[in-house]
Write a protein that holds these residues in place. Structure first.
Motif, PDB file in Angstrom:
ATOM      1  N   VAL A  38      34.365 104.118 -74.690  1.00  0.00           N
ATOM      2  CA  VAL A  38      35.320 103.736 -75.729  1.00  0.00           C
ATOM      3  C   VAL A  38      34.636 102.689 -76.595  1.00  0.00           C
ATOM      4  O   VAL A  38      33.947 101.797 -76.093  1.00  0.00           O
ATOM      5  CB  VAL A  38      36.596 103.130 -75.101  1.00  0.00           C
ATOM      6  CG1 VAL A  38      37.543 102.616 -76.160  1.00  0.00           C
ATOM      7  CG2 VAL A  38      37.284 104.137 -74.205  1.00  0.00           C
ATOM      8  N   SER A  39      34.839 102.798 -77.898  1.00  0.00           N
ATOM      9  CA  SER A  39      34.227 101.793 -78.772  1.00  0.00           C
ATOM     10  C   SER A  39      34.998 100.479 -78.661  1.00  0.00           C
ATOM     11  O   SER A  39      36.191 100.464 -78.354  1.00  0.00           O
ATOM     12  CB  SER A  39      34.228 102.283 -80.222  1.00  0.00           C
ATOM     13  OG  SER A  39      35.550 102.347 -80.699  1.00  0.00           O
ATOM     14  N   ARG A  40      34.289  99.384 -78.923  1.00  0.00           N
ATOM     15  CA  ARG A  40      34.942  98.078 -78.857  1.00  0.00           C
ATOM     16  C   ARG A  40      36.029  97.964 -79.917  1.00  0.00           C
ATOM     17  O   ARG A  40      37.079  97.374 -79.678  1.00  0.00           O
ATOM     18  CB  ARG A  40      33.914  96.961 -79.035  1.00  0.00           C
ATOM     19  CG  ARG A  40      33.056  96.764 -77.809  1.00  0.00           C
ATOM     20  CD  ARG A  40      32.189  95.557 -77.935  1.00  0.00           C
ATOM     21  NE  ARG A  40      31.633  95.434 -79.289  1.00  0.00           N
ATOM     22  CZ  ARG A  40      30.936  94.419 -79.724  1.00  0.00           C
ATOM     23  NH1 ARG A  40      30.669  93.423 -78.926  1.00  0.00           N
ATOM     24  NH2 ARG A  40      30.477  94.386 -80.950  1.00  0.00           N
ATOM     25  N   SER A  41      35.795  98.531 -81.070  1.00  0.00           N
ATOM     26  CA  SER A  41      36.802  98.444 -82.129  1.00  0.00           C
ATOM     27  C   SER A  41      38.083  99.181 -81.728  1.00  0.00           C
ATOM     28  O   SER A  41      39.194  98.723 -82.035  1.00  0.00           O
ATOM     29  CB  SER A  41      36.259  98.997 -83.442  1.00  0.00           C
ATOM     30  OG  SER A  41      35.927 100.370 -83.292  1.00  0.00           O
ATOM     31  N   ALA A  42      37.960 100.296 -81.020  1.00  0.00           N
ATOM     32  CA  ALA A  42      39.146 101.022 -80.558  1.00  0.00           C
ATOM     33  C   ALA A  42      39.913 100.198 -79.535  1.00  0.00           C
ATOM     34  O   ALA A  42      41.151 100.170 -79.535  1.00  0.00           O
ATOM     35  CB  ALA A  42      38.744 102.367 -79.967  1.00  0.00           C
TER      36      ALA A  42
END
Length: 135
Positions: A21-25
């Motif tokens: 999972v991306s950090r921004s998500a």
């Protein structure tokens, strides 16, 4: 359940990498407002607690369900059961007061047959043993 104040053993970067999972998500998810379902569950928890306390902690989930129905609030039995378990609400039914049927004897019980249990004819001496009855 979001635990924003808890210190975790792993960093956000490490966990996002492992979960793909991306950090921004992650930060986008964390910043979202509470869902309508979660809000309704919190309202139900307050009402369940109110009904439980009004009943002197004796109502189980079925009676809580009936009480909420009287208040005009619809909720399923299993949902109420689960929420009560989450809140740690366990009903306590008081035991009925047991009144003694006999009065205590002031002294020793008299031996009316003189420890002689034999009889000349049937029905002359009627004796019984109730020592097997547990108090």
């Amino acid at each position: 359940m979001r635990l924003d104040t808890v210190e975790y053993a792993y960093s956000v970067e490490f966990m996002c990498e492992r979960l793909d999972v991306s950090r921004s998500a992650y930060y986008d998810w964390r910043g979202r407002p509470e869902s309508a379902t979660a809000g309704r569950r919190e309202e139900l928890k307050l009402l369940i607690t109110k009904a439980f306390e009004e009943s002197d902690s004796t109502y189980g989930y079925r009676r809580i369900h009936a009480q909420l129905h009287c208040w005009g609030i619809a909720a399923g039995l299993e949902l109420l059961r689960r929420l009560m378990r989450e809140l740690g609400l366990e009903p306590c039914q008081p035991k009925p007061k047991r009144l003694g049927l006999t009065q205590g004897t002031p002294g020793p019980v008299p031996d009316l047959v003189g420890r002689n249990f034999t009889a000349d004819a049937p029905g002359e001496k009627l004796v019984g043993d109730i020592t097997y009855i547990d108090r």
